[in-house]
Motif scaffolding. Structure first.
Motif, mmCIF file in Angstrom:
data_model
loop_
_atom_site.group_PDB
_atom_site.id
_atom_site.type_symbol
_atom_site.label_atom_id
_atom_site.label_comp_id
_atom_site.label_asym_id
_atom_site.label_seq_id
_atom_site.Cartn_x
_atom_site.Cartn_y
_atom_site.Cartn_z
ATOM 1 N N LEU A 59 6.564 -5.418 -6.016
ATOM 2 C CA LEU A 59 6.761 -6.841 -6.319
ATOM 3 C C LEU A 59 7.365 -7.586 -5.134
ATOM 4 O O LEU A 59 6.977 -8.720 -4.830
ATOM 5 C CB LEU A 59 7.663 -6.990 -7.541
ATOM 6 C CG LEU A 59 6.999 -6.739 -8.884
ATOM 7 C CD1 LEU A 59 8.034 -6.776 -9.986
ATOM 8 C CD2 LEU A 59 5.937 -7.779 -9.150
ATOM 9 N N LEU A 60 8.313 -6.927 -4.435
ATOM 10 C CA LEU A 60 8.900 -7.566 -3.249
ATOM 11 C C LEU A 60 7.831 -7.799 -2.185
ATOM 12 O O LEU A 60 7.811 -8.847 -1.532
ATOM 13 C CB LEU A 60 10.014 -6.695 -2.679
ATOM 14 C CG LEU A 60 11.353 -6.716 -3.390
ATOM 15 C CD1 LEU A 60 12.322 -5.774 -2.710
ATOM 16 C CD2 LEU A 60 11.926 -8.100 -3.394
ATOM 17 N N SER A 61 6.920 -6.828 -2.017
ATOM 18 C CA SER A 61 5.852 -6.988 -1.032
ATOM 19 C C SER A 61 4.938 -8.154 -1.402
ATOM 20 O O SER A 61 4.496 -8.914 -0.534
ATOM 21 C CB SER A 61 5.032 -5.710 -0.925
ATOM 22 O OG SER A 61 5.864 -4.625 -0.653
ATOM 23 N N ASP A 94 2.780 5.969 -9.766
ATOM 24 C CA ASP A 94 1.807 7.048 -9.884
ATOM 25 C C ASP A 94 1.959 7.786 -11.193
ATOM 26 O O ASP A 94 0.991 8.310 -11.737
ATOM 27 C CB ASP A 94 1.961 8.026 -8.720
ATOM 28 C CG ASP A 94 1.305 7.478 -7.467
ATOM 29 O OD1 ASP A 94 0.622 6.456 -7.589
ATOM 30 O OD2 ASP A 94 1.489 8.080 -6.406
ATOM 31 N N VAL A 96 8.391 -4.533 -15.397
ATOM 32 C CA VAL A 96 9.251 -3.485 -14.845
ATOM 33 C C VAL A 96 10.175 -2.939 -15.927
ATOM 34 O O VAL A 96 10.338 -1.724 -16.076
ATOM 35 C CB VAL A 96 10.073 -4.033 -13.656
ATOM 36 C CG1 VAL A 96 11.176 -3.063 -13.278
ATOM 37 C CG2 VAL A 96 9.184 -4.285 -12.477
ATOM 38 N N LEU A 150 10.279 4.352 -12.223
ATOM 39 C CA LEU A 150 9.649 3.175 -11.629
ATOM 40 C C LEU A 150 8.500 3.572 -10.718
ATOM 41 O O LEU A 150 7.935 2.749 -10.019
ATOM 42 C CB LEU A 150 10.678 2.372 -10.824
ATOM 43 C CG LEU A 150 11.740 1.680 -11.665
ATOM 44 C CD1 LEU A 150 12.743 0.997 -10.775
ATOM 45 C CD2 LEU A 150 11.103 0.668 -12.580
ATOM 46 N N ASP A 151 8.169 4.878 -10.719
ATOM 47 C CA ASP A 151 7.098 5.369 -9.869
ATOM 48 C C ASP A 151 5.755 5.025 -10.499
ATOM 49 O O ASP A 151 5.457 5.452 -11.612
ATOM 50 C CB ASP A 151 7.244 6.884 -9.712
ATOM 51 C CG ASP A 151 6.225 7.442 -8.755
ATOM 52 O OD1 ASP A 151 5.408 6.655 -8.245
ATOM 53 O OD2 ASP A 151 6.256 8.654 -8.528
ATOM 54 N N MET A 205 0.813 -1.213 0.000
ATOM 55 C CA MET A 205 0.000 0.000 0.000
ATOM 56 C C MET A 205 0.837 1.250 0.000
ATOM 57 O O MET A 205 0.472 2.253 -0.616
ATOM 58 C CB MET A 205 -0.914 -0.005 1.227
ATOM 59 C CG MET A 205 -2.098 -0.898 1.076
ATOM 60 S SD MET A 205 -3.274 -0.687 2.397
ATOM 61 C CE MET A 205 -2.474 -1.507 3.733
ATOM 62 N N LEU A 206 1.968 1.253 0.710
ATOM 63 C CA LEU A 206 2.635 2.540 0.901
ATOM 64 C C LEU A 206 3.854 2.762 0.047
ATOM 65 O O LEU A 206 4.345 3.881 -0.012
ATOM 66 C CB LEU A 206 2.959 2.764 2.378
ATOM 67 C CG LEU A 206 3.922 1.880 3.130
ATOM 68 C CD1 LEU A 206 5.309 2.462 3.095
ATOM 69 C CD2 LEU A 206 3.473 1.789 4.562
ATOM 70 N N ARG A 207 4.345 1.711 -0.648
ATOM 71 C CA ARG A 207 5.460 1.968 -1.548
ATOM 72 C C ARG A 207 4.908 2.242 -2.939
ATOM 73 O O ARG A 207 3.926 1.629 -3.348
ATOM 74 C CB ARG A 207 6.396 0.758 -1.615
ATOM 75 C CG ARG A 207 7.044 0.388 -0.316
ATOM 76 C CD ARG A 207 7.774 1.523 0.308
ATOM 77 N NE ARG A 207 8.936 1.933 -0.469
ATOM 78 C CZ ARG A 207 10.189 1.659 -0.114
ATOM 79 N NH1 ARG A 207 10.444 0.984 0.949
ATOM 80 N NH2 ARG A 207 11.199 2.109 -0.840
ATOM 81 N N ARG A 208 5.543 3.144 -3.669
ATOM 82 C CA ARG A 208 5.115 3.415 -5.032
ATOM 83 C C ARG A 208 6.122 2.923 -6.068
ATOM 84 O O ARG A 208 5.846 2.931 -7.249
ATOM 85 C CB ARG A 208 4.883 4.912 -5.233
ATOM 86 C CG ARG A 208 3.728 5.439 -4.427
ATOM 87 C CD ARG A 208 2.400 5.378 -5.168
ATOM 88 N NE ARG A 208 1.941 4.031 -5.450
ATOM 89 C CZ ARG A 208 1.229 3.314 -4.607
ATOM 90 N NH1 ARG A 208 0.874 3.791 -3.470
ATOM 91 N NH2 ARG A 208 0.853 2.102 -4.921
ATOM 92 N N ASN A 209 7.282 2.498 -5.596
ATOM 93 C CA ASN A 209 8.285 1.931 -6.500
ATOM 94 C C ASN A 209 7.849 0.518 -6.871
ATOM 95 O O ASN A 209 7.578 -0.306 -6.001
ATOM 96 C CB ASN A 209 9.619 1.909 -5.768
ATOM 97 C CG ASN A 209 10.757 1.487 -6.653
ATOM 98 O OD1 ASN A 209 10.587 0.651 -7.528
ATOM 99 N ND2 ASN A 209 11.902 2.074 -6.443
ATOM 100 N N ILE A 238 9.351 -2.053 -7.995
ATOM 101 C CA ILE A 238 10.181 -3.167 -7.517
ATOM 102 C C ILE A 238 9.818 -3.513 -6.076
ATOM 103 O O ILE A 238 9.705 -4.690 -5.710
ATOM 104 C CB ILE A 238 11.665 -2.807 -7.660
ATOM 105 C CG1 ILE A 238 12.054 -2.894 -9.134
ATOM 106 C CG2 ILE A 238 12.537 -3.745 -6.855
ATOM 107 C CD1 ILE A 238 13.486 -2.691 -9.397
ATOM 108 N N PHE A 239 9.556 -2.476 -5.264
ATOM 109 C CA PHE A 239 9.170 -2.760 -3.883
ATOM 110 C C PHE A 239 7.770 -3.355 -3.806
ATOM 111 O O PHE A 239 7.475 -4.138 -2.911
ATOM 112 C CB PHE A 239 9.267 -1.491 -3.033
ATOM 113 C CG PHE A 239 10.664 -1.186 -2.613
ATOM 114 C CD1 PHE A 239 11.208 -1.784 -1.504
ATOM 115 C CD2 PHE A 239 11.449 -0.334 -3.359
ATOM 116 C CE1 PHE A 239 12.503 -1.526 -1.126
ATOM 117 C CE2 PHE A 239 12.742 -0.076 -2.994
ATOM 118 C CZ PHE A 239 13.270 -0.672 -1.880
#
Lengths: 170, 104
Positions: free
Chosen positions: B36-38, B97, B84, B94-95, B27-31, B33-34
């Motif tokens: 996908l990690l989540s 938004d 990606v 990679l943002d 929910m809180l990362r916009r990158n 790659i993060f």
């Protein structure tokens, strides 16, 4: 003694996951996530699932994380995005969903608190897993193979266009 | 060697806390790659719950579901990382938004 090992691995998994998801730099996050996966592999082993523990290390911490490392290296990310990421990590962005997710977790803990039973302490060896996998679950193996084929074709399609057009632009 | 008898709810609570962390990160990362990690963390937490349930009754079924989740995670991450690369090439960021229009 062995239960102490389980709780230690659980704490390491939680801490390294929290650190991984709050890093600004993707490469640092990957290192923490690998530690988290290794800790979860330890919990699998302690719960009597050695085959799952080995696969967790080989496929998750090995293959999948190496894919992430390759992509991060290909993208050649600089420090430019780090400041923006840090700005997103300020408290006012995550405090409300954080509170709500925490409340749901608390509810789940309360709901689970009365549940009886512990893990059996019986180790399920790879032979039993293999026999079940190619016995009653053989249809699931076929479905997994079709899923992997679809993933292969999709990844080839996306990656091929990237490589060709990247070459055209020099 | 045999397994260790941990209380069932502790293993499930560990899985739940890992899942919550993954959902929060998503929910809180916009990158991307993060994100996908989540997703990987969330899938892994679900797999942990299956393995714990398999260990509760000493059956192999939990580990078989773990294998299937592993397959799903591998397919998902291959497609996701291909996306990606495409997003980075088209939008130079990679943002997520700024990549909200699918027709760049």
């Amino acid at each position: 003694m062995m239960t102490v090992l389980f709780y230690t691995a659980a704490v390491i998994a939680l801490a390294s996951t929290a650190l991984a998801l709050t890093r600004a730099n993707a490469a640092h996050a990957l290192i923490y996530l690998i530690v988290s996966l290794l800790a979860i592999a330890v919990t699998f082993f302690l719960m009597g699932a050695p085959f799952a523990a080995a696969l967790e290390i080989v496929i998750y911490a090995g293959a999948i994380m190496v894919l992430f490392v390759f992509v991060i290296m290909m993208l050649n990310l600089g420090d430019a995005g780090d400041a923006r990421e840090m700005q997103w990590l300020s408290a006012r962005h995550w405090i409300l969903p954080g509170i709500m997710a925490g409340l749901l977790l608390l509810e789940m803990m309360l709901a689970l608190s009365g549940s009886p039973g512990a893990t059996s302490g019986v180790s399920v060896d790879p032979k039993a897993v293999g026999l079940a996998l190619f016995g009653p679950y053989v249809l699931a193996v076929e479905i997994a193979s079709m899923l992997l084929l679809a993933g292969l074709i999709g990844a080839y399609h996306l990656g091929r266009r990237f490589i060709i057009r990247g070459g055209e632009r020099g | 060697m045999g397994g260790v008898g941990v209380p069932m709810e502790h293993a499930l609570i560990l899985a739940g806390m890992l899942f919550c962390m993954g959902a929060l990160g998503l929910m809180l990362r916009r990158n991307i790659i993060f994100m996908l990690l989540s997703l990987e963390v969330m899938l892994n937490a679900a797999a942990l719950a299956f393995v714990a349930a398999g260990a509760r009754w000493g059956q192999a079924d939990g580990q078989i579901m773990f294998l299937l989740i592993l397959t799903i995670a591998a397919a998902e991450v291959a497609i996701g990382l291909g996306l990606v690369l495409q997003i980075q090439r088209r939008f130079k960021t990679l943002d997520m938004d700024s990549a909200n229009r699918l027709r760049g």
